[in-house]
Design an enzyme around this catalytic site. Structure first.
Site, PDB file in Angstrom:
ATOM      1  N   HIS A   1       2.445 -16.713  21.300  1.00 17.69           N
ATOM      2  CA  HIS A   1       1.394 -16.065  22.413  1.00 17.69           C
ATOM      3  C   HIS A   1      -0.065 -16.603  22.287  1.00 17.69           C
ATOM      4  O   HIS A   1      -0.595 -16.750  21.576  1.00 17.69           O
ATOM      5  CB  HIS A   1       1.438 -14.560  22.042  1.00 17.69           C
TER       6      HIS A   1
ATOM      7  N   THR B   1       1.760  -6.045  21.774  1.00 19.34           N
ATOM      8  CA  THR B   1       3.016  -5.902  21.025  1.00 19.34           C
ATOM      9  C   THR B   1       2.686  -5.330  19.680  1.00 19.34           C
ATOM     10  O   THR B   1       3.660  -5.076  18.856  1.00 19.34           O
ATOM     11  CB  THR B   1       3.963  -7.102  21.085  1.00 19.34           C
ATOM     12  N   THR B   2       1.544  -5.118  19.363  1.00 16.13           N
ATOM     13  CA  THR B   2       1.123  -4.583  18.251  1.00 16.13           C
ATOM     14  C   THR B   2       0.014  -3.345  18.375  1.00 16.13           C
ATOM     15  O   THR B   2      -0.437  -3.480  19.415  1.00 16.13           O
ATOM     16  CB  THR B   2       0.563  -5.675  17.551  1.00 16.13           C
TER      17      THR B   2
ATOM     18  N   HIS C   1      -0.485  -9.731   9.430  1.00 17.23           N
ATOM     19  CA  HIS C   1       0.532  -9.616  10.359  1.00 17.23           C
ATOM     20  C   HIS C   1       1.091 -10.843  11.084  1.00 17.23           C
ATOM     21  O   HIS C   1       2.259 -10.963  11.520  1.00 17.23           O
ATOM     22  CB  HIS C   1      -0.091  -8.609  11.445  1.00 17.23           C
TER      23      HIS C   1
ATOM     24  N   HIS D   1       5.094 -15.019  16.394  1.00 15.06           N
ATOM     25  CA  HIS D   1       6.025 -14.392  15.664  1.00 15.06           C
ATOM     26  C   HIS D   1       7.320 -14.937  15.243  1.00 15.06           C
ATOM     27  O   HIS D   1       7.689 -15.848  16.096  1.00 15.06           O
ATOM     28  CB  HIS D   1       6.211 -13.163  16.861  1.00 15.06           C
TER      29      HIS D   1
ATOM     30  N   HIS E   1      -1.226 -16.703  18.575  1.00 15.76           N
ATOM     31  CA  HIS E   1      -0.735 -16.252  17.269  1.00 15.76           C
ATOM     32  C   HIS E   1       1.034 -16.634  17.515  1.00 15.76           C
ATOM     33  O   HIS E   1       1.268 -16.591  18.649  1.00 15.76           O
ATOM     34  CB  HIS E   1      -1.070 -14.865  16.867  1.00 15.76           C
TER      35      HIS E   1
END
Length: 378
Positions: A157, A239-240, A105, A132, A130
């Site tokens: 993040h 957010t996941t 992801h 995005h 991580h």
């Protein structure tokens, strides 16, 4: 386990026939085999278990305090008690390498436990960071949070857990005050960001999901904005999935810049599929759509209207501008004074010359004396 005969006997006592019991057991068995636990669900951003289906398997994803959000600056509330955040141990990376892996992801970099963040009600210990991103290059979106409806090209993040109240991140992530995440919006420009190369240069070693690599440790603070005093703060969620509403969010106002080539590398190297999979799927557009802010208030650590709170860069620019203005004014004044002083002696000389020219000489005075008038006889 009871035999079916014993179950039938129990069913007769409960006024339920064997046929009814068989149907009940069959239905229960069907439910067990068709409703896997949420932890076993393979979610995606788009597809069979995409964002619109998350809440069917992860109930918290349908909560009223979800993240990310669109920060409308005119609707934020200035809070003077929001002090600049203090990275703790971010630069003390030591000699032990960081672990980086492809989760399928995103790309995750695990952080050592001596790193943390200060400036919050409790001590928060770093866990991981991580990224995005999108798929269309610069100006096509990719960040999770947006400001006034505008998205950035990517977002970093940095995740921390409340180590003052909870023993580990697994416990903390289920509590309302358990996590604190820093959100750094990333935009593109012409210059290469050397700090982000500490991550991007090793992406080719973890191209497929579940692949892992050790990378040289580096100063994590170099990934953050220079101004840690101007930010937005609100209560939200992961957010996941499982979307636990346990995050104190800090989204910095200042963007961090990377080059277009660096963004392209981030968008095109990784796969969400595993190495053994026949069909390779690029890992792109791994950002969640913004969620309704509902009853929540986004606070700002600076006053956007008054402009009283300025970043260190803005203060430096203003000071330099004032100093340059003062120096320029001093030069102009000195030039004017010097010019005036230069003209004064010239004026005096001209006036003296004119005086000399107008003053008659003794010879001229004699020539100009009138002759005595003739005497009159008596």
């Amino acid at each position: 386990m009871l035999t079916f005969i014993h179950c039938c006997a129990w069913a007769r006592r409960a006024n339920m026939g064997c046929l009814g019991l068989f149907a009940l057991l069959t239905l229960q068995c069907f439910q067990w085999t068709t409703a896997p636990a949420a932890e076993e669900v393979s979610w995606t951003y788009y597809g069979l278990v995409g964002q619109s289906e998350w809440s069917q398997y992860f109930p918290d994803c349908a909560g009223t305090s979800q993240s990310p959000v669109d920060v409308i600056t005119t609707q934020t509330k200035y809070d003077p008690n929001l002090t600049p955040l203090t990275p703790l141990g971010y630069s003390q990376h030591g000699n032990k390498p960081f672990t980086m892996y492809n989760s399928g992801h995103t790309v995750v970099i695990e952080l050592p436990e001596w790193m943390g963040i200060g400036g919050l009600p409790w001590l928060f210990t770093a866990v991981q960071m991580h990224l995005h991103w999108g798929s269309g290059g610069p100006s096509h979106g990719g960040s999770e949070h947006t400001i006034n409806g505008l998205s950035a090209d990517a977002e970093l993040h940095v995740v921390h857990y409340n180590s003052e109240l909870y023993p580990n991140v697994s416990t903390a992530m289920t509590q309302s005050d358990g996590l604190a995440v820093l959100g750094i919006l990333i935009v593109t420009g012409e210059e290469t960001n050397a700090a982000f190369n500490n991550i991007l240069n090793y992406l080719s070693r973890i191209r497929h999901a579940d692949q892992k690599v050790f990378i040289p440790a580096f100063d994590v603070q170099t990934l953050l904005p220079t101004d840690l005093g101007r930010y937005y703060r609100y209560n939200g969620s992961l957010t996941t999935p499982p979307c636990y509403q346990s995050v104190t969010w800090t989204v910095f106002n200042e963007r961090v810049q990377i080059s277009k080539a660096q963004l392209l590398k981030l968008e095109t190297i990784l796969y969400s599929s595993k190495a053994k999979d026949a069909d390779r799927m690029l890992l792109q557009d791994n950002y969640r759509a913004t969620q309704p802010i509902n009853h929540r208030v986004a606070f700002a650590s600076f006053s956007a209207e008054s402009g009283k709170e300025l970043s260190s860069g803005e203060v430096t620019a203003i000071v330099i501008g004032v100093m340059c203005g003062c120096v320029g004014l001093a030069v102009i004044v000195r030039f004017i004074v010097k010019t005036i002083r230069t003209k004064e002696p010239e004026k005096e000389r001209k006036e003296k010359t004119q005086d000399v020219a107008l003053k008659p000489t003794p010879e001229a005075e004699k020539r100009e004396e009138p002759s005595p008038s003739p005497q009159t006889e008596l």
